[in-house]
Every structure is written in structure tokens, then in C-alpha cells.
Design an enzyme around this catalytic site. Structure first.
Site, short mmCIF file in Angstrom:
data_model
loop_
_atom_site.label_atom_id
_atom_site.label_comp_id
_atom_site.label_asym_id
_atom_site.label_seq_id
_atom_site.Cartn_x
_atom_site.Cartn_y
_atom_site.Cartn_z
N GLU A 139 0.82 -1.21 0.00
CA GLU A 139 0.00 0.00 0.00
C GLU A 139 0.86 1.26 0.00
O GLU A 139 0.52 2.25 -0.65
CB GLU A 139 -0.95 0.00 1.21
CG GLU A 139 -2.06 -1.03 1.12
CD GLU A 139 -3.02 -0.80 -0.03
OE1 GLU A 139 -3.02 0.32 -0.61
OE2 GLU A 139 -3.78 -1.72 -0.36
N TYR A 197 -6.22 6.36 4.43
CA TYR A 197 -6.48 5.29 3.47
C TYR A 197 -5.66 4.05 3.78
O TYR A 197 -6.19 2.93 3.82
CB TYR A 197 -6.18 5.74 2.03
CG TYR A 197 -6.06 4.55 1.12
CD1 TYR A 197 -7.20 3.86 0.71
CD2 TYR A 197 -4.81 4.04 0.75
CE1 TYR A 197 -7.11 2.72 -0.08
CE2 TYR A 197 -4.71 2.90 -0.03
CZ TYR A 197 -5.86 2.24 -0.43
OH TYR A 197 -5.75 1.10 -1.17
N ASP A 236 -9.75 4.24 -2.37
CA ASP A 236 -8.70 4.77 -3.23
C ASP A 236 -9.35 5.34 -4.47
O ASP A 236 -10.59 5.48 -4.54
CB ASP A 236 -7.66 3.69 -3.56
CG ASP A 236 -8.18 2.60 -4.49
OD1 ASP A 236 -9.40 2.61 -4.82
OD2 ASP A 236 -7.39 1.74 -4.90
#
Length: 344
Positions: free
Chosen positions: A43, A124, A142
Site C-alpha cells: 500500500e 487510506y 482509493d
């Protein structure tokens, strides 16, 4: 489960079970949760970077640093060099800082709130790791997920203001069961089917529930405000050569491209600086053309100057030109180096 939620989650998860992307940081659908180290590393790498660019870098990182403990023990310079090409280098500095915090604590936090407290972990990333690695019913949004949700519910508020409404509806449709698979299914749907242009609505498992599709113009969502023109900056990159080596310097630890090896360059300013910031005296020759690189907040145009050192100074590192690819130069300096080598 409410009928509205079921009409979205059930067909989406069935589609994901058949059409999911196979990625080195994922567990197959319905199987035990993914390794939090792999999820977190991927990520961080995927921020502002494509899956195609990240896959080989991720695999190289994992081969070199197979655990968060191994990454925590890495030398900062080695990590920064390995990160070259992924851009947004503050992520690399935060990556090793986070690895050291997690290693000192003994494990990753297992909640979104705990993950959010780690260095370099934003809202996020915390939600993605919490959902995918720990099964928390976190709201993961996202760019792909935002596009799917905006079309699914025909959210008209332009981005970025519309993100609040998008997050609200994604929270409503995220199931308590398989939240990680749901998040990744939304990502894959946005990547493969609900694309920015010409979405493949006839192949979409959610077309029956999609308000944007029913409107006849799903590609108009999400709406966006016009972007302002990026400021323009200028600089000069200096290629100083001596006996088969080129002078490299280390950029300051903080700021843009902090801590990275680079070719010498002065401050980037509103006007072209010419030779004003040359690293030392030399018979400099300006090359035709420039190198252009676009950062998040400005556009940079760099003139190129090449010269031969009059003395082998200790101003930085003299790197063998034949082995320059191993120096881990950031993309903008790698482009400039390639142009200088061609013109030598």
C-alpha cells in the site's frame, strides 16, 4: 443484511472470486487474511504509483527484506537506493521509520486507529491494512473505489469535496464479513471494468444497481473541478566527469527527494539559473535541450551542463559511469544522466 447492501456485496464478491487480480501481496479470495507486512508495504508503494511499476519493486524488496524486522535493520541509504524509480521519496523515509516502530512494538497494530498512529500511515493506508490484513470493517477508498462509488450512487458533488459523500456510501456498503475482499473487489472493478473512460458496463456485476449506468452517462462521474496550472520552476543539472566517474551528491535529508543520491543542481527557481550553481570550476558546456519532470505541485525544466573536473575533489561521491544504474538515482536525475551520457 439489508436488501440494498446485499444487491451490491453479493454480486461483487462473486465477481471477485472469479476475476480477482493475482498480486504478490494478496491472499486468494476467502482464504486467511494477508500478511500485514506485505499489505502495508504494497500500500505504501502503490501510493501515486501503478501496479505494473510496483510488482517488480515489491518482489525485490521482499527478497531483500522479507520481514518488517529485516526492513527495520536496513541502512537508510540502501533503502533509499532500492526505492529509486517509485517517486515520492518521503514514503521511503517513513517506511523505514514505521518498520522500526513496529519492530520495537513487536507487531503491527490490528486496528485502523492503531495503524493510523504509525509514521507515514494515512487514513487510506490504515483502513486498507485494517480491512485486508485484520478483517476490520474499515472504509477503504482509493481512486478506483471512489470512481465506482461515485457512479454507483451518481454522486454529483465535484471532487475533492465529493469525497465526503463517497466515503459515506462506501462505509454503508462495506460488509462485516470479508471486508478485505470487498475492498479489493472494488479496487479491481475500478481497474478492469469501471475504468475512467469507456467503462465496460455490460460486464459489470453492479450494473443493475448502478444509478450512473441508469442515467446513460456513467463516465461523467465523478465530476471534478478544473485543475489550476502547476507553477513552473527551472534549474541546471551538472554532469562533472573525471577518469570514468561522475560526481554525485547526497540531497539534504529533508525536503523533496531528501537523502537521495543525485547529480549536483542548485536551487530550483522561477528563472533559469544557468551556471550560477556549478559545484566547482570547470569548462562547462551547455547541452541543447532540457529535461522536464512534473512533480505533484510544480513542473520542473532543467538545463544540462557537462564538464571535466580539473581536480578529483571530495565534494561528493565519484561514481563509476559504467555502473551508474546501481546508484539509485531518482527518476528526474536518471533522465538527466541518460541525456548527458548520450551527449558526451
Amino acid at each position: 443484511m439489508p436488501a440494498k447492501l446485499r444487491s451490491i456485496t453479493e454480486p461483487l464478491l462473486k465477481w471477485y472470486d472469479r476475476h480477482h487480480r493475482t498480486l504478490p501481496w494478496r491472499s486468494p479470495p476467502g482464504e486467511p487474511r494477508a500478511d500485514p507486512y506485505r499489505v502495508w508495504l504494497s500500500e505504501i508503494m502503490l501510493q501515486q504509483t501503478t501496479v505494473a511499476a510496483v510488482k517488480p519493486k515489491f518482489e525485490a524488496f521482499l527478497a531483500r527484506w522479507p520481514s518488517v524486522e529485516a526492513l527495520a535493520a536496513a541502512q537508510d541509504a540502501d533503502l533509499m537506493a532500492a526505492w529509486a524509480g517509485l517517486g515520492y521519496y518521503a514514503r521511503a523515509r517513513n517506511l523505514i521509520a514505521c518498520a522500526r516502530v513496529v519492530t520495537a512494538a513487536g507487531a503491527f497494530p490490528e486496528t485502523e486507529e492503531g495503524l493510523r498512529a504509525l509514521p507515514g500511515v494515512g487514513a487510506y493506508t490504515a483502513a486498507a491494512v485494517a480491512a485486508i490484513a485484520f478483517g476490520e470493517q474499515a472504509t477503504v477508498v482509493d481512486a478506483n473505489v471512489a470512481r465506482v462509488a461515485a457512479r454507483l450512487f451518481a454522486i454529483e458533488t465535484p471532487l475533492p469535496a465529493g469525497m465526503a459523500a463517497i466515503r459515506e456510501v462506501v462505509a454503508e456498503i462495506t460488509p462485516a464479513d470479508r471486508p478485505g475482499d470487498f475492498a479489493q473487489a472494488m479496487m479491481d472493478l475500478g481497474s478492469a471494468v469501471c475504468t475512467p473512460r469507456a467503462p465496460a458496463c455490460l460486464a459489470c456485476p453492479l450494473s443493475a444497481a448502478c444509478v450512473g449506468y441508469a442515467s446513460g452517462a456513467p463516465e461523467t462521474y465523478p465530476t471534478k473541478l478544473a485543475k489550476a496550472a502547476k507553477p513552473q520552476r527551472y534549474g541546471t543539472i551538472f554532469w562533472l566527469e573525471d577518469r570514468g566517474a561522475v560526481l554525485l551528491v547526497r540531497r539534504p535529508p529533508k525536503g523533496l527527494l531528501g537523502g537521495m543520491r543525485a547529480l549536483p543542481t542548485g536551487p530550483w527557481a522561477a528563472e533559469p539559473p544557468g551556471l550560477a550553481n556549478a559545484p566547482e570550476a570547470a569548462e562547462w558546456r551547455m547541452l541543447d535541450g532540457t529535461v522536464v519532470h512534473v512533480f505533484t505541485h510544480f513542473r520542473l525544466e532543467l538545463a544540462l551542463a557537462v564538464g571535466t573536473a580539473q581536480r578529483h575533489s571530495n565534494a561528493g561521491e565519484w561514481w563509476p559511469i559504467a555502473d551508474l544504474d546501481s546508484a539509485g538515482l531518482p527518476t528526474v536525475f536518471a533522465k538527466a544522466a541518460a541525456a548527458c551520457r548520450r551527449a558526451r
